[in-house]
Design an enzyme around this catalytic site. Sequence first.
Site, PDB file in Angstrom:
ATOM      1  N   LYS A  84       0.840  -1.093  -0.074  1.00  0.00           N
ATOM      2  CA  LYS A  84       0.156  -0.045   0.073  1.00  0.00           C
ATOM      3  C   LYS A  84       0.832   1.251   0.162  1.00  0.00           C
ATOM      4  CE  LYS A  84      -3.448   1.767   3.300  1.00  0.00           C
ATOM      5  NZ  LYS A  84      -3.873   1.810   4.401  1.00  0.00           N
ATOM      6  N   ARG A 128      -7.198  14.359 -11.515  1.00  0.00           N
ATOM      7  CA  ARG A 128      -7.978  15.107 -10.367  1.00  0.00           C
ATOM      8  C   ARG A 128      -9.222  14.571  -9.926  1.00  0.00           C
ATOM      9  NH1 ARG A 128      -6.297  19.364 -13.913  1.00  0.00           N
ATOM     10  NH2 ARG A 128      -4.371  20.322 -13.189  1.00  0.00           N
ATOM     11  N   LYS A 150     -12.519   7.383   3.444  1.00  0.00           N
ATOM     12  CA  LYS A 150     -11.101   7.793   3.740  1.00  0.00           C
ATOM     13  C   LYS A 150     -10.252   6.652   2.990  1.00  0.00           C
ATOM     14  CE  LYS A 150     -10.978   8.275   8.624  1.00  0.00           C
ATOM     15  NZ  LYS A 150     -10.259   7.858   9.782  1.00  0.00           N
ATOM     16  N   PHE A 177     -18.293 -13.310  -0.611  1.00  0.00           N
ATOM     17  CA  PHE A 177     -16.894 -13.171  -1.201  1.00  0.00           C
ATOM     18  C   PHE A 177     -15.968 -13.500   0.041  1.00  0.00           C
ATOM     19  CE2 PHE A 177     -17.507  -9.488  -4.280  1.00  0.00           C
ATOM     20  CZ  PHE A 177     -16.883 -10.302  -5.283  1.00  0.00           C
ATOM     21  N   GLU A 192     -13.182  -5.203  14.301  1.00  0.00           N
ATOM     22  CA  GLU A 192     -13.875  -4.011  14.276  1.00  0.00           C
ATOM     23  C   GLU A 192     -15.267  -4.043  14.392  1.00  0.00           C
ATOM     24  OE1 GLU A 192     -12.304  -1.107  13.852  1.00  0.00           O
ATOM     25  OE2 GLU A 192     -10.298  -1.723  12.520  1.00  0.00           O
ATOM     26  N   LYS A 244     -21.563   2.729  11.336  1.00  0.00           N
ATOM     27  CA  LYS A 244     -20.528   3.553  10.584  1.00  0.00           C
ATOM     28  C   LYS A 244     -21.097   4.716   9.829  1.00  0.00           C
ATOM     29  CE  LYS A 244     -16.095   3.861   8.965  1.00  0.00           C
ATOM     30  NZ  LYS A 244     -14.693   3.383   8.485  1.00  0.00           N
ATOM     31  N   GLU A 254     -14.250  13.663  10.378  1.00  0.00           N
ATOM     32  CA  GLU A 254     -13.754  13.448  11.641  1.00  0.00           C
ATOM     33  C   GLU A 254     -13.258  14.753  12.537  1.00  0.00           C
ATOM     34  OE1 GLU A 254     -11.300   9.852  11.439  1.00  0.00           O
ATOM     35  OE2 GLU A 254     -10.289  10.441  13.231  1.00  0.00           O
ATOM     36  N   ARG A 258     -17.112  11.164  14.760  1.00  0.00           N
ATOM     37  CA  ARG A 258     -16.246   9.908  14.177  1.00  0.00           C
ATOM     38  C   ARG A 258     -15.272   9.458  14.883  1.00  0.00           C
ATOM     39  NH1 ARG A 258     -15.374   9.643   7.647  1.00  0.00           N
ATOM     40  NH2 ARG A 258     -14.286   7.736   7.635  1.00  0.00           N
ATOM     41  N   ASN A 262     -12.818   5.554  16.733  1.00  0.00           N
ATOM     42  CA  ASN A 262     -11.306   5.234  17.185  1.00  0.00           C
ATOM     43  C   ASN A 262     -11.113   4.468  18.374  1.00  0.00           C
ATOM     44  OD1 ASN A 262     -10.371   5.940  14.650  1.00  0.00           O
ATOM     45  ND2 ASN A 262     -10.244   8.215  15.511  1.00  0.00           N
ATOM     46  N   HIS A 265      -8.141   2.076  19.190  1.00  0.00           N
ATOM     47  CA  HIS A 265      -7.078   2.535  18.201  1.00  0.00           C
ATOM     48  C   HIS A 265      -6.049   3.375  18.614  1.00  0.00           C
ATOM     49  CE1 HIS A 265      -9.981   0.678  15.476  1.00  0.00           C
ATOM     50  NE2 HIS A 265      -9.342   0.991  14.521  1.00  0.00           N
ATOM     51  N   HIS A 269      -3.125   1.339  17.574  1.00  0.00           N
ATOM     52  CA  HIS A 269      -2.259   1.805  16.457  1.00  0.00           C
ATOM     53  C   HIS A 269      -0.752   1.594  16.735  1.00  0.00           C
ATOM     54  CE1 HIS A 269      -5.056   3.915  13.421  1.00  0.00           C
ATOM     55  NE2 HIS A 269      -4.768   2.500  13.182  1.00  0.00           N
ATOM     56  N   HIS A 281      -4.057  -5.475  11.782  1.00  0.00           N
ATOM     57  CA  HIS A 281      -4.450  -4.415  12.614  1.00  0.00           C
ATOM     58  C   HIS A 281      -5.426  -4.719  13.603  1.00  0.00           C
ATOM     59  CE1 HIS A 281      -6.527  -0.413  12.746  1.00  0.00           C
ATOM     60  NE2 HIS A 281      -7.574  -0.899  12.304  1.00  0.00           N
TER      61      HIS A 281
HETATM   62  N1  LIG Z   1     -10.114   3.669   5.288  1.00  0.00           N
HETATM   63  C1  LIG Z   1     -10.542   3.230   6.268  1.00  0.00           C
HETATM   64  O1  LIG Z   1     -11.296   3.828   6.980  1.00  0.00           O
HETATM   65  C2  LIG Z   1      -9.879   2.005   7.028  1.00  0.00           C
HETATM   66  C3  LIG Z   1     -10.536   1.518   8.051  1.00  0.00           C
HETATM   67  C4  LIG Z   1      -9.901   0.361   8.504  1.00  0.00           C
HETATM   68  C5  LIG Z   1      -8.738  -0.333   8.010  1.00  0.00           C
HETATM   69  N2  LIG Z   1      -8.224   0.301   6.846  1.00  0.00           N
HETATM   70  C6  LIG Z   1      -7.202  -0.263   6.141  1.00  0.00           C
HETATM   71  O2  LIG Z   1      -7.374  -1.459   5.830  1.00  0.00           O
HETATM   72  C7  LIG Z   1      -6.453  -2.325   5.501  1.00  0.00           C
HETATM   73  C8  LIG Z   1      -6.447  -3.600   6.179  1.00  0.00           C
HETATM   74  O3  LIG Z   1      -7.409  -4.072   5.466  1.00  0.00           O
HETATM   75  P1  LIG Z   1      -7.796  -5.739   5.469  1.00  0.00           P
HETATM   76  O4  LIG Z   1      -7.756  -6.521   6.695  1.00  0.00           O
HETATM   77  O5  LIG Z   1      -8.840  -6.068   4.562  1.00  0.00           O
HETATM   78  O6  LIG Z   1      -6.118  -6.165   4.662  1.00  0.00           O
HETATM   79  P2  LIG Z   1      -5.874  -6.661   3.054  1.00  0.00           P
HETATM   80  O7  LIG Z   1      -6.625  -5.862   2.207  1.00  0.00           O
HETATM   81  O8  LIG Z   1      -4.559  -6.834   3.147  1.00  0.00           O
HETATM   82  O9  LIG Z   1      -6.511  -8.096   3.043  1.00  0.00           O
HETATM   83  C9  LIG Z   1      -6.179  -9.251   3.662  1.00  0.00           C
HETATM   84  C10 LIG Z   1      -5.706 -10.389   2.790  1.00  0.00           C
HETATM   85  O10 LIG Z   1      -6.591 -11.144   2.499  1.00  0.00           O
HETATM   86  C11 LIG Z   1      -6.724 -11.287   1.064  1.00  0.00           C
HETATM   87  N3  LIG Z   1      -8.017 -11.273   0.482  1.00  0.00           N
HETATM   88  C12 LIG Z   1      -8.935 -10.297   0.626  1.00  0.00           C
HETATM   89  N4  LIG Z   1     -10.171 -10.610   0.270  1.00  0.00           N
HETATM   90  C13 LIG Z   1     -10.226 -12.055   0.125  1.00  0.00           C
HETATM   91  C14 LIG Z   1     -10.943 -12.909  -0.157  1.00  0.00           C
HETATM   92  N5  LIG Z   1     -12.299 -12.852  -0.275  1.00  0.00           N
HETATM   93  N6  LIG Z   1     -10.621 -14.404  -0.348  1.00  0.00           N
HETATM   94  C15 LIG Z   1      -9.210 -14.626  -0.047  1.00  0.00           C
HETATM   95  N7  LIG Z   1      -8.245 -13.579   0.170  1.00  0.00           N
HETATM   96  C16 LIG Z   1      -8.715 -12.381   0.311  1.00  0.00           C
HETATM   97  C17 LIG Z   1      -5.832 -10.210   0.654  1.00  0.00           C
HETATM   98  O11 LIG Z   1      -5.121 -10.701  -0.619  1.00  0.00           O
HETATM   99  C18 LIG Z   1      -4.834 -10.108   1.565  1.00  0.00           C
HETATM  100  O12 LIG Z   1      -3.784 -11.013   1.519  1.00  0.00           O
HETATM  101  C19 LIG Z   1      -5.003  -1.512   6.212  1.00  0.00           C
HETATM  102  O13 LIG Z   1      -4.285  -0.803   5.472  1.00  0.00           O
HETATM  103  C20 LIG Z   1      -5.922  -0.407   7.034  1.00  0.00           C
HETATM  104  O14 LIG Z   1      -5.121   0.858   7.116  1.00  0.00           O
HETATM  105  C21 LIG Z   1      -8.796   1.464   6.366  1.00  0.00           C
HETATM  106 ZN   LIG Z   2      -9.671  -0.003  12.512  1.00  0.00          ZN
END
Ligand SMILES: NC(=O)c1ccc[n+]([C@@H]2O[C@H](COP(=O)([O-])OP(=O)(O)OC[C@H]3O[C@@H](n4cnc5c(N)ncnc54)[C@H](O)[C@@H]3O)[C@@H](O)[C@H]2O)c1
Ligand SMILES: [Zn+2]
Length: 1571
Positions: A84, A128, A150, A177, A192, A244, A254, A258, A262, A265, A269, A281
């Site tokens: 990322k 943009r 976000k 999924f 979460e 949410k 936020e 909002r 956290n 967190h 974090h 996380h």
């Molecule tokens: N924007 C926000 O408000 C917000 C909130 C919370 C977390 N985040 C961010 O989210 C990220 C973490 O997301 P995550 O936990 O989804 O991790 P991720 O996107 O890394 O997914 C976890 C793993 O599962 C795999 N995967 C995803 N979907 C799958 C599926 N259906 N089947 C098999 N494999 C699958 C992915 O390839 C990856 O290896 C962090 O970067 C965090 O900062 C953002």
């Molecule tokens: Zn979180």
Amino acid sequence: MSNIEKLSILGSETIHVGYGIQEHIVETVITTKASSTYVIITDTNMGRTEPFRKLSEKFDSKLKELRPDSRLLQYQVSPGENNKSRETKAAVEDYLLQQGCTRDTVILAVGGGVIGDMIGFVAATFMRGVRYVQVPTTLLAMVDSSVGGKTAIDTPLGKNFVGAFYQPQYVFADVSFLKTLPTRQFINGMAEVVKTAAIWNEDEFTRLENFSKTFLDVVTRENPDIESIKEELVKTVLESIRVKAYVVSSDEKETGLRNLLNFGHTIGHAIEAVVTPEALHGECVSIGMILEAELSRYLGILSPVAVARLSKCLVAYGLPVSIDDKLFLKRVGNKRHYVQLDILLKKMSIDKKNDGSKIRSVLLESIGRCYQLKAHEISKRDLGVVLTDEVLVHPFKSADIKPTNVIIPPGSKSISNRALILASLGKGTVRIKNLLHSDDTKHMLDAVTALGGAEISTEDNGETIVVKGNGGKFVANTEPLYLGNAGTASRFLTSVATLVQSSSSSTSIVLTGNARMQERPIGSLVEALRNNGSEIEFLNKEGSLPLNVKTGNGLKGGRIELAATISSQYVSSILMCAPYAEKEVTLSLVGGKPISVLYIDMTIAMMKAFGIEVTKSTTEEHTYHIPKGTYKNPEEYVIESDASSATYPLAFAALTGTSCTVPNIGSSSLQGDARFAVDVLRPMGCTVEQTATSTTVTGPPVGQLKPLKHVDMEPMTDAFLTASVVAAVAHDGQTSTSITGIANQRVKECDRIAAMVSELAKFGVKANELPDGIEIHGIKIDELITPSIEKRGIKTFDDHRVAMSFSLLAGLAKEPVLIQERSCTGKTWPGWWDTLHSKFNITIDGYELPFDADDSSLLIDKHANGDKSIIVIGMRAAGKSTLSKWMATFLGFKFLDLDDVFEERVNTDIRSFIKEHGWAEFRKQEAAIAKEIFAKNSKGYVISTGGGIVEGEEARDILKDYIKSGGIVLHLHRDLDETVVFLSSDTTRPAYINEIKDVWIRREQWYHECSNYHFYSSHCGNELEFKHLRNSFISYLRTITGLQISPIPRNRSAVVTLTFDDLNNVAEQLEEIATGCEAVELRVDLLKKHAKTFVADQTATLRKYVNLPIIYTIRTESQGGKFPDHELESLEELLLLGIKLGVEYLDIQLNFPNSLIEKILERKAFTRLIISHHDNTEVLKWSNVDWKNKYNQAVSYGADLVKLVGTATSFQDNLDLEVFKSANTLKPLIAINRGEQGKLSRVLNTIYTPVTHDLIPKSATAAAGLLTVNQINKAFAEIGGFTNKKFWVVGSPIEHSRSPNLHNAGYQKLNLPYTFDRFESSNADEVYEKLIKGNKNFGGLSITMPLKLDIMKYADELSEAARLIGAVNTLIPSPTDSTKLFGDNTDWVGITNSFIRYGVPNIENSSVNGLVVGGGGTSRAAVFALHDMGCKKIYMINRTASKIHEIKNSFPKEYNIEILETVEEVEEAEAVSLVVSCVPADKPMDEALLNKLERLLYHGSTQQSGGFTPTLIEATYKPRLTPVMRIAQEKFQWSVIPGVEMLVNQGEKQFQLQTGSTPPYKVIHDAVVAE
Ligand SMILES: NC(=O)c1ccc[n+]([C@@H]2O[C@H](COP(=O)([O-])OP(=O)(O)OC[C@H]3O[C@@H](n4cnc5c(N)ncnc54)[C@H](O)[C@@H]3O)[C@@H](O)[C@H]2O)c1
Ligand SMILES: [Zn+2]
């Protein structure tokens, strides 16, 4: 089409949730978002899944149908948080640009939060801003990251530091999924979900509590059937998103509300920043939530029950709630030690959600509600307390303490357990308050509910338990009742089970528990019930759970006899159920005085409160009449507080001269410890007012407590610790306080009597142990000493009572007192520190013990095998007894032979037993005994088993269970032919039914299945080889128990790759081949056979000839090796074999299947992992982001080292590789280019460069461009890598010094451009001026007499050895700062390594004594060496005693040096097994000295107390055979080592220090010896 729920966010219904809604997604996007170009972006993991493929196919065909002119593009990035990044974002953007994407593009971000965040940010800035759609595929992404707009990427300085608020057009949460989502990710997302419910919605939280079991059951299965829980899952996602979406809608950017999201967190974090990527996380947030909840509790906002509830819920979802959670620790490994207070605080201050350096956190007020809807500023002091496990208790200040306090300690455990059973048996609704939540109460509640006996709910946020009883009506269900390790629950429920009625589906119920529970006795209770007509069957072990209880019979009643000498819980169990028997019950306790009568009285009194009055027989002793009837539940039942806990606040009043009331314990209490106030505090001078139900203690003015001459605390043993700290300051100048009747306290959480004595001493209070008690000599308060913080304050031994007691005494000291392991009070009073802080107004601070990350001994404590017993299996004559005994000696364990135990039990030898009873019976009994012995002797034993133990299935299961429980089962084996020879000479054991080889063939697989470690003894041809076997076995043992973890080199180092198909053919050349290397790589895939025994034999051979770490590699065909890619099963087995063999490194390929890598991670224990990738396309350039991704992926898997191999097609490729290396430094990297043009990369690689040797034939499989160590060193020198360093030996006279020969021979062999000369001088200043000062080429000095002391003034730093020995023989530029000089002394290594090379085994933990003859400088090194080896005592003799007295005094006490001056002393000395002779050999030895020496040699050889041939080393190296050696060898049969060995061995170490390279031992040895 299935149901779709639409939720609105920021005013529009753009969030669509459902199960299997792909068609809806496709159609909605294509019809409502017109575009010329749609781009689906995902990661490669997701890209491989079936659901993803379907989605993109559907999209493709629908698009052709509806918008034939539009195009669909697809792009995949590497998975994981590491990607990322700015780099990946740029790669995606370049792709879009190259494809000619424009402003009307619509992007679909299909994946987890990483994809969602990053692709969202791409969309936000591309042209943009283009439209995008979120299709989250992880639970976390569905409930959290996809909602709210976000978007962000990570930078090296922090996560999510660059990004934008940018809303998607749609969020489609299609729960189907999740079918392919890995279990750990699933669980991660639940953090979460639980968080959202915890801050917002108690009902949802309650639903989640109930859903947890089903959830975890399903997702942890091998093939989870997500469909079966789809309704619950959709609801879970929906409810979370609802909150949410609402919160975001009212505060998009936020600024207020909002922030609540956290919760968990702020701390989470900070933890994550340290342990990412090893921990996820959600895992960190889960821990963060508990810590933040604890913070709320500490501030008096949240109740302890709520914290417990939150924690229970998270645990139920498989999430960690503490940094020291076992699985969490395993994942984060050594990084645990960087989760330190100051680091966390720093990370929290820079968290972007905190303004400036202020730290904010969300405070929970109750489950489902936050304290004032905002985040609060938190002081670092309060955070400190929550974040550390150590506390500083500040002096109690009377001005701060209120004069009167009311404290309600947590409920009593015994009363809580009884109240629940009675309420469930009773009729009507009762509200139970102040219940202690424990395992017992949890299992009881679950069981009662499962049997339909009562309806259970909670009120006041879980503070009140509402039980609606059915009056004793229970109905059988088919599921076994699982009771974990809850002892009381199992006893109480066994009687309840007899009351259960049959149902249509079931006529019996099963009570079961965990492995430990299945060992605990319940026999006499069952017997009493059986005698009363109940049908109860032991399903497993006689006398323990699991039980099968036939239902529908009821309890017959009448006279019941019960042996009550084991547990009063049996009595209570029958008593409580007795009113429901058919006939009125008379319960008679037989077999002598029942134990713990007080608890029986408690049960009877409580039954009365529920409406049943028991009467004691007036005619018969220990006999009770229980009337028939139905319990009537009172409206409310308040559980009395725990009286042991109550002693702490009461003692607080006593010590501070204030007053404290515990309002729910009084004279009518049946808890023994309720008498503490009256029996202990009152006679010590306190005013005690006690009513039937309350107790108030007022202390005398501070300093006026009186000692109690003697108090028998038998009725209240747990309170003795509290009494002890009060007695510590009870002083009248003459009397001490003796407490007796507390012998049982020696076997609680720790030996509490010993603990009190040792810790009181730290306050300057003298106490001594009595046979069944303690005597305390109280002192005046102002005489109390503050325990030293440097010495780690007060140890609590992980015992809650020790911790709470000393927290009281701590406040009386003048300075703050450090108390370790604060959280141990959680066992009975998790909120104790909060009470001290918020009720008594005591200042406490968090404190962190300093941790030295390089001090590996600290790591070992936490992770190693500890004192867990080791079980040994293997064929007869495989050396089990011998090796087991070595092991026992080395570890300080006891040795137990299972066959011996067996013979003792059956009172005959095994052979006769089998003759009489047959094999089957033998195996059965053997298994039963094994089970019992393994459980009973689970710590501190080496248990050797009979060869055939694996023949029985039951025994195999027992062994496998032992492994599962974290234990070591070691399989020993040796060559079968040798075994046969050995066995044919032995007639005392039963003959095999078949030939030995057949037996082996039958058992081999079983041995492998039932063991997690495997040691193969190589053939020993002579005594010395046998000794070496012992040393190599011990070193193996160190590795597998984690006592020694092979350090990863920091300097230039090389690995020779052994490409032979059978090492035995080249055994004699192995040492030469490994010359100049720091490790050897065994290419298992190239071996001619892959049979386990063959591979094991190969490692044994390698270990025998080469004393270097082994890298165990199986290279598959796709990665340039020979192992077939598709034979995954045998690949797995062979890799796991490597771990079993205790190799130091395992090389695994990044392209191995995920599941295989995970399995290896789980099993690897102390073997280090090299994760490797070879690019076989031969075109991948080092500037390509793919290499970085590969590196990051390997790191996130937990690689200790990463190995990347590319191909050079131009010279430039090597320069690119250098750039790559300098940008990737998270974990050590081995990176090289294959091919002729890649040679430079091998020269420039630092750690573990793969090399070959002239003696290794060039095979077709060998990589092109391979070099030897010599070639690499030469090339490196020629391009300026090594400079021409100069070394000298200095001193006088030195013309005969062999040092130049030794060192120069080594340089030459390794092609190092160094020179080593003599510089004769007896003046240290001259040496400094001429050789060191301003000399850029100065490499180092070897120093001999007379300069060893004089030169010290030039050393800026000294090693510990140099300091203690008081002399320097090696001087080099400091490795950390080359402008400084570092002085070391390697003379002692010359001694220890010579001993080891001559086969002296490890003597740690045994009681071997050493002797040093002489009193000069070498004697000092000898003392140091003998201590280092582990000598218990070190004796010294010399012609004149004064010199050795001086030596003795300059060494620390623990060296145990004893000087033998007189012949009598010599006669009385213990036998010695190691001697270092340091007297000159050029003139005859002093008569008297010789006489003493001879006597000691004589005793040493006759007693052989070390278990090995006693050994003498001579420090003089001329002549080769000195008179002392001759006497030792010829007259007393000692093994002797000539002085020249010492010279070579010290030189070897010196060479290593001076050059950083490993010297070729044989070469330097020959150079010294050959004159
Ligand atoms: N924007 C926000 O408000 C917000 C909130 C919370 C977390 N985040 C961010 O989210 C990220 C973490 O997301 P995550 O936990 O989804 O991790 P991720 O996107 O890394 O997914 C976890 C793993 O599962 C795999 N995967 C995803 N979907 C799958 C599926 N259906 N089947 C098999 N494999 C699958 C992915 O390839 C990856 O290896 C962090 O970067 C965090 O900062 C953002
Ligand atoms: Zn979180």
